[in-house]
Design an enzyme around this catalytic site. Structure first.
Site, short mmCIF file in Angstrom:
data_model
loop_
_atom_site.label_atom_id
_atom_site.label_comp_id
_atom_site.label_asym_id
_atom_site.label_seq_id
_atom_site.Cartn_x
_atom_site.Cartn_y
_atom_site.Cartn_z
N VAL A 11 0.83 -1.20 0.00
CA VAL A 11 0.00 0.00 0.00
C VAL A 11 0.87 1.26 0.00
O VAL A 11 0.71 2.13 -0.85
CB VAL A 11 -0.97 -0.02 1.21
CG1 VAL A 11 -1.66 1.32 1.38
CG2 VAL A 11 -2.01 -1.11 1.01
N GLY A 258 -7.71 -15.86 -0.39
CA GLY A 258 -6.51 -15.73 0.44
C GLY A 258 -6.05 -14.29 0.40
O GLY A 258 -6.87 -13.39 0.23
N CYS A 261 -5.62 -9.42 2.88
CA CYS A 261 -6.74 -8.60 3.37
C CYS A 261 -7.97 -9.39 3.79
O CYS A 261 -8.38 -9.32 4.95
CB CYS A 261 -7.11 -7.57 2.31
SG CYS A 261 -5.81 -6.36 2.07
N1 LIG Z 1 -2.08 -5.30 0.49
C1 LIG Z 1 -3.26 -4.87 0.10
O1 LIG Z 1 -3.79 -5.27 -0.94
C2 LIG Z 1 -4.02 -3.86 0.94
C3 LIG Z 1 -5.12 -3.20 0.38
C4 LIG Z 1 -5.80 -2.28 1.15
C5 LIG Z 1 -5.41 -2.03 2.47
N2 LIG Z 1 -4.35 -2.71 3.00
C6 LIG Z 1 -3.97 -2.40 4.38
O2 LIG Z 1 -2.85 -1.52 4.36
C7 LIG Z 1 -1.95 -1.81 5.43
C8 LIG Z 1 -0.58 -2.14 4.89
O3 LIG Z 1 -0.69 -3.31 4.11
P1 LIG Z 1 0.51 -3.84 3.19
O4 LIG Z 1 0.01 -4.99 2.44
O5 LIG Z 1 1.11 -2.67 2.47
O6 LIG Z 1 1.54 -4.32 4.33
P2 LIG Z 1 3.05 -4.79 4.16
O7 LIG Z 1 3.27 -5.79 5.23
O8 LIG Z 1 3.32 -5.15 2.73
O9 LIG Z 1 3.90 -3.47 4.47
C9 LIG Z 1 3.93 -2.85 5.73
C10 LIG Z 1 5.26 -2.12 5.85
O10 LIG Z 1 5.27 -1.35 7.05
C11 LIG Z 1 6.59 -1.36 7.57
N3 LIG Z 1 6.57 -0.98 8.99
C12 LIG Z 1 6.10 -1.68 10.06
N4 LIG Z 1 6.24 -0.96 11.19
C13 LIG Z 1 6.80 0.22 10.84
C14 LIG Z 1 7.17 1.40 11.55
N5 LIG Z 1 6.99 1.48 12.88
N6 LIG Z 1 7.72 2.43 10.86
C15 LIG Z 1 7.89 2.34 9.53
N7 LIG Z 1 7.57 1.26 8.79
C16 LIG Z 1 7.02 0.22 9.44
C17 LIG Z 1 7.06 -2.79 7.34
O11 LIG Z 1 8.47 -2.88 7.37
C18 LIG Z 1 6.47 -3.05 5.94
O12 LIG Z 1 7.40 -2.72 4.92
C19 LIG Z 1 -2.60 -2.95 6.21
O13 LIG Z 1 -3.37 -2.42 7.25
C20 LIG Z 1 -3.51 -3.60 5.19
O14 LIG Z 1 -4.60 -4.25 5.77
C21 LIG Z 1 -3.65 -3.61 2.26
#
Ligand SMILES: NC(=O)c1ccc[n+]([C@@H]2O[C@H](COP(=O)([O-])OP(=O)(O)OC[C@H]3O[C@@H](n4cnc5c(N)ncnc54)[C@H](O)[C@@H]3O)[C@@H](O)[C@H]2O)c1
Length: 447
Positions: A11, A258, A261
């Site tokens: 994201v 899967g 999300c």
């Molecule tokens: N992946 C999707 O398709 C999607 C779609 C919509 C919403 N979301 C939501 O968005 C959020 C992020 O999802 P994602 O898939 O990008 O997650 P991800 O696990 O791919 O990425 C999260 C990132 O945050 C970093 N991080 C963790 N703690 C941190 C901190 N204290 N400071 C800085 N960086 C930090 C991690 O190192 C990681 O790179 C989640 O809540 C998810 O539910 C995801």
């Protein structure tokens, strides 16, 4: 605008690159030093179509920078997006540790009036916790915005650049006008920006994912019943999807949902309801059906091989939880492969982009191949788990010749059961009658 995005995963990276593309100065920060180092050299940690050119172009033009210094990213911005992970806690609730840690850092290191935007998917009430965490050390005013993200992995860039809608939960006029300005370039074709209060915005994200997951589990149950009564779910799907009240999307049965999300968001919403001493019975069933569905391909294979799985070799096509991504979080392929290995089978697997991720999760217990035809060589059966385009029109003669037994379990209904039977395959799919070729008195197909 000067924007910082904290968390550079699926994201955060897409949000940062797309906001830079419209002329903003964006700093993407992450605690993962290796990831940041790679991104500085235009090496993406994920496979996402269309993302690399955006990252390259905006880095080259100095609108997009990457840092592992979260503090510096906070102090340079007037809008901060929190886009860190919210993985499921042991009880199914969303783990807010990362979100609240970032909120705490924002309070400590902000240098001006700020809009703090929650992009992470968080339960209702989280904005109040974020506000409290920021406020503890804040020396400047700040405004909150809940901006749930609806992008789909595999089409994330397009989804962000051309959203169906933008949902913004805001608590002040300042947040409203800043966010409206930021999103204006993405809604020029008239797609709506929907403003609402913050709890409703938080709820909207969960309700959207819960509805989509419900459609999938519903169709998987209808497919199972179709198998019992001799109906064809493909016809049923088209028959109901053409009703505008229902619509055609998300009606494909398969191997179960899967990804990062749906599974965690359904669990978190069920948990939120439990915390409020109420129950979401439909959603609990959605989850149960999905867990069952993830075992269906294994069961079908077991039937086709008469329960004899020890020592057999199984080819698996598709590992990612869906096509166009290398994400394997909660992927049905993992459930299938673990089941096969437990039963004593050998697995040879292919995926166009997810092999590195699969190796990380499964190690050398599975043999991985670069060509999907290599996977079927000498195998006792082929199972298709992910509907990558390249699997849609394969050379069936070559597959049949390579297989030791012509058994093909199609978890995505890619092929025509009649044609597969005519070619001599023992072919099973999801929710469609199996066809068998009988050789006497004349070669005819029977259901
Ligand atoms: N992946 C999707 O398709 C999607 C779609 C919509 C919403 N979301 C939501 O968005 C959020 C992020 O999802 P994602 O898939 O990008 O997650 P991800 O696990 O791919 O990425 C999260 C990132 O945050 C970093 N991080 C963790 N703690 C941190 C901190 N204290 N400071 C800085 N960086 C930090 C991690 O190192 C990681 O790179 C989640 O809540 C998810 O539910 C995801």
């Amino acid at each position: 605008m000067n924007i910082s995005v904290i968390g550079t995963g699926y994201v955060g990276l897409v949000v940062g690159a797309c906001l830079a593309e419209t002329g903003n100065y964006v700093v993407c920060a992450d605690v993962d030093h290796k990831k940041i180092e790679g991104l500085r050299h235009n090496q993406l940690p994920i496979y996402e179509p269309g993302l690399l050119p955006l990252v390259e172009r905006n880095q080259q033009q100095s609108r997009l920078t990457f840092t592992d210094d979260v503090t510096a990213a906070i102090s340079s911005a007037s809008v901060i997006f929190i886009a860190v992970g919210t993985p499921p806690d042991e009880d199914g609730s969303a783990d807010l540790r990362h979100v609240l840690a970032v909120a705490d850092q924002i309070g400590r290191h902000m240098t001006r009036e700020l809009v703090v935007v929650t992009k992470s998917t968080v339960p209702v009430g989280t904005a109040a916790k974020v506000a409290a965490a920021v406020a503890r050390h804040a020396r400047h005013p700040f405004h909150l915005c809940s901006n749930p993200e609806f992008l789909k992995e595999g089409a994330a860039v397009d989804d962000f650049l051309k959203p169906d809608r933008v949902v913004l939960g805001v608590d002040t006029d300042h947040a409203r006008s800043v966010m409206a300005e930021l999103y204006a370039p993405f809604v020029r074709t008239g797609k709506p920006i929907i403003f609402m209060d913050i709890p409703s915005a938080e709820m909207t994200k969960y309700a959207a994912n819960a509805m989509l997951a419900t459609r999938i589990s519903f169709m998987n149950e209808i497919a199972a019943l179709c198998e019992k009564v001799g109906a064809n779910v493909d016809h049923v799907r088209k028959g109901i999807g053409s009703d505008p009240r229902i619509g055609a999307s998300f009606l494909f049965p398969g191997a179960g949902y899967g990804g990062s999300c749906f599974p965690k968001d359904v669990k978190a919403l069920v948990r939120t309801a439990a915390d409020c001493e109420t129950s979401l019975e439909v959603l609990q069933a959605v989850e149960d059906v999905n867990e069952r569905q993830k075992h269906r391909l294994f069961e079908k294979l077991s039937v086709a091989l008469e329960g004899k799985l020890r020592g057999v070799q199984i080819a698996v096509w598709g590992l990612a939880f869906k096509p166009q991504t290398d994400d394997m979080r909660e992927a049905p392929a993992l459930t299938l492969i673990e089941g096969l290995l437990d039963a004593g089978a050998h697995v040879c697997a292919h995926d166009p982009v997810a092999i590195h991720e699969a190796k990380r999760r499964l190690g050398d217990r599975v043999r991985f191949v670069e060509s999907y035809y290599d996977a079927v060589e000498g195998a006792d059966a082929l199972i298709i788990v992910t509907d990558w385009n390249e699997y849609r029109h394969p050379d069936f003669a070559r597959i049949k010749q390579a297989l030791r037994r012509p058994v093909l379990i199609d978890g995505r209904n890619l092929y025509d059961p009649v044609k597969m039977a005519e070619m001599g395959f023992v072919y099973d799919s999801v929710g469609r009658p199996m066809k068998r070729l009988v050789s006497r008195p004349a070669a005819t197909l029977v259901a």
